[in-house]
Design a protein around this motif. Structure first.
Motif, short mmCIF file in Angstrom:
data_model
loop_
_atom_site.label_atom_id
_atom_site.label_comp_id
_atom_site.label_asym_id
_atom_site.label_seq_id
_atom_site.Cartn_x
_atom_site.Cartn_y
_atom_site.Cartn_z
N ASN A 163 38.96 93.53 -29.20
CA ASN A 163 38.78 93.37 -27.72
C ASN A 163 38.83 91.98 -27.38
OD1 ASN A 163 38.73 96.24 -27.44
ND2 ASN A 163 36.28 96.20 -27.18
N ARG A 164 38.15 91.11 -28.17
CA ARG A 164 38.00 89.68 -28.02
C ARG A 164 39.54 89.02 -28.11
NH1 ARG A 164 32.67 89.88 -29.99
NH2 ARG A 164 33.42 89.51 -32.33
N ILE A 165 40.31 89.51 -29.07
CA ILE A 165 41.74 88.98 -29.52
C ILE A 165 42.54 89.51 -28.21
CG2 ILE A 165 43.65 89.31 -30.99
CD1 ILE A 165 41.87 89.53 -33.13
N SER A 166 42.37 90.81 -27.62
CA SER A 166 43.11 91.17 -26.84
C SER A 166 42.96 90.52 -25.35
CB SER A 166 42.93 92.88 -26.35
OG SER A 166 43.01 93.54 -27.70
N GLN A 167 41.79 90.01 -25.01
CA GLN A 167 41.56 89.29 -23.90
C GLN A 167 42.14 87.98 -24.00
OE1 GLN A 167 37.12 89.24 -23.85
NE2 GLN A 167 37.02 91.36 -23.20
N ARG A 168 42.01 87.27 -25.27
CA ARG A 168 42.79 85.93 -25.39
C ARG A 168 44.17 86.09 -25.27
NH1 ARG A 168 41.68 81.70 -30.31
NH2 ARG A 168 43.34 80.23 -29.80
N LEU A 169 44.82 87.35 -25.74
CA LEU A 169 46.36 87.32 -25.64
C LEU A 169 46.79 87.66 -24.31
CD1 LEU A 169 46.82 89.63 -28.76
CD2 LEU A 169 47.44 87.28 -28.57
N ALA A 170 45.86 88.32 -23.49
CA ALA A 170 46.39 88.60 -22.02
C ALA A 170 46.62 87.17 -21.38
CB ALA A 170 45.11 88.97 -21.37
N GLY A 171 46.36 86.07 -21.71
CA GLY A 171 46.64 84.87 -21.08
C GLY A 171 47.77 84.11 -21.63
N LEU A 172 48.37 84.64 -22.63
CA LEU A 172 49.52 84.21 -23.35
C LEU A 172 50.68 84.90 -22.67
CD1 LEU A 172 48.19 83.45 -26.78
CD2 LEU A 172 48.18 81.76 -24.89
N SER A 173 51.86 84.21 -22.76
CA SER A 173 53.23 84.94 -22.58
C SER A 173 54.27 84.66 -23.68
CB SER A 173 53.91 84.12 -21.18
OG SER A 173 53.89 82.96 -21.37
N GLY A 174 55.14 85.59 -23.64
CA GLY A 174 56.05 85.28 -24.85
C GLY A 174 56.28 86.62 -25.42
N LEU A 175 57.53 86.78 -26.16
CA LEU A 175 57.55 87.96 -27.03
C LEU A 175 56.64 88.07 -28.14
CD1 LEU A 175 59.19 90.42 -27.87
CD2 LEU A 175 60.67 89.02 -29.12
#
Length: 358
Positions: A190-202
């Motif tokens: 869940n913590r990884i998903s939260q951090r990935l939510a702020g990133l863009s790109g394929l």
């Protein structure tokens, strides 16, 4: 005796080669059957793999011998339906390990490998060998094995996904390196998903999809473990009471043993699970070594019990200390003793589970 060779995956027909010997008929799967007097082929037949075809095969066999035994190549994922139909009709079935066919195939006059040759090899191997495993209808032990195998398949799938996820995270940030063995917990995912939510790109999008898949797999694995634990506590309470044998280890033992009643003795069970020592001596000097044969999944379960007790259980620690002080093998002896302990616990669990199953 009728001997059966398993059909290939997806095949609609099984092939039998039947033999007569000692008043029995023998045949294989697809199915072509052949019969003989003490190893000579008398008749052949090929039939389909449906219950209707099995009944027709049974009527055909009845014309050749009334006191018959069916020998099936031990490939239960292929022959399970045939076994169920024959057992429901009151037939006797033995299972022939594939390795026993090799010598019979080499000794046969025709060269090569085909379903008719394999069928005949199964039949002759069954006539030659005594005390082959007897087939029986599947019980709750198979349910345990199916659950355990499915859990292990999900864990393997999650491991592949985690390996891919780590590469994506490293590409997004060279310093992003989650601790080892931490991505099997939902909170970390869940913590990884939260951090990935702020990133863009394929790459970030693929990493987020893999993270969600890992989270789903973790939840499924947890649900399976709870189901296995509940089922095992009902089926193997005596086995779980052994120090070092938790629910998942007990479930693995139940599934791989597939009914302890098919073993004649504790020694036969030890030979099956690979804890019985192998003699490696000559010149009148008796020596034994650790066996590398047998069911390695079952051997690994016994190994886990032995290693846990050697670390935490005083009687096992004392035995290891005594053996090592005398310069003798400790692990082999410990595993052999725990094989006997497991063998004694399994029949006790059969007795306690019978009233509930009734």
């Amino acid at each position: 005796m009728f001997a059966l060779v398993e059909p290939g995956f997806g095949e609609r027909y099984m092939r039998f080669a039947a033999i007569i010997g000692d008043g029995c008929l023998v045949g294989p799967p697809g199915r072509r059957c052949g019969h003989r007097r003490r190893g000579r082929q008398l008749a052949t037949r090929t039939c389909g793999s449906t219950s209707k075809d099995h009944l027709a095969l049974l009527r055909w066999a009845s014309r050749h011998d009334t006191d018959r035994v069916w020998a099936l190549e031990d490939c239960r994922n292929m022959t399970r339906r045939l076994e169920q139909d024959l057992l429901a009709a009151g037939e006797r079935i033995v299972r022939v390990p594939p390795k026993l066919m090799a010598h019979m195939r080499d000794a046969a006059r025709p060269y090569g490998k085909s379903d008719p040759i394999d069928a005949l090899a199964v039949a002759r191997a069954a006539l030659r060998e005594d005390n082959l495993p007897v087939a029986h209808l599947d019980g709750p032990d198979r349910d345990v094995r199916l659950l355990v195998d499915h859990r292990e398949a999900l864990i393997a799938e999650r491991t592949r996904a985690v390996n891919g996820l780590r590469w994506h995270l490293h590409e997004l940030d060279g310093d992003w390196d989650p601790p080892a063995r931490s991505l099997d917990r939902v909170s970390n995912l869940n913590r990884i998903s939260q951090r990935l939510a702020g990133l863009s790109g394929l790459v970030a999008r693929l990493a987020a999809a893999i993270t969600e898949r890992c989270r789903q797999l973790t939840l499924e694995i947890g649900a399976l473990e709870a189901e296995i634990r509940t089922l095992t506590e009902h089926l193997a309470s005596t086995l779980i009471a052994i120090p070092g044998c938790a629910s998942l280890t007990a479930a693995k033992i139940l599934g791989e043993t597939a009914s302890v009643l098919r073993f004649r003795s504790a020694a036969a069970y030890a030979r099956h699970n690979g804890t019985a020592p192998l003699p490696v001596w000559s010149s009148n000097r008796a020596r034994h070594r650790l066996s590398r044969t047998g069911n390695r999944q079952l051997n690994a379960a016994v190994h886990r019990i032995a290693m846990t007790q050697a670390r935490c259980h005083p009687p096992a620690r004392d035995l290891v200390a005594r053996r090592e002080a005398g310069g003798l093998e400790a692990l082999r002896v410990l595993k052999r003793r725990f094989s006997d302990v497991v063998y004694q616990a399994l029949p006790a669990d059969l007795v306690t589970r019978q009233p509930v199953a009734a």
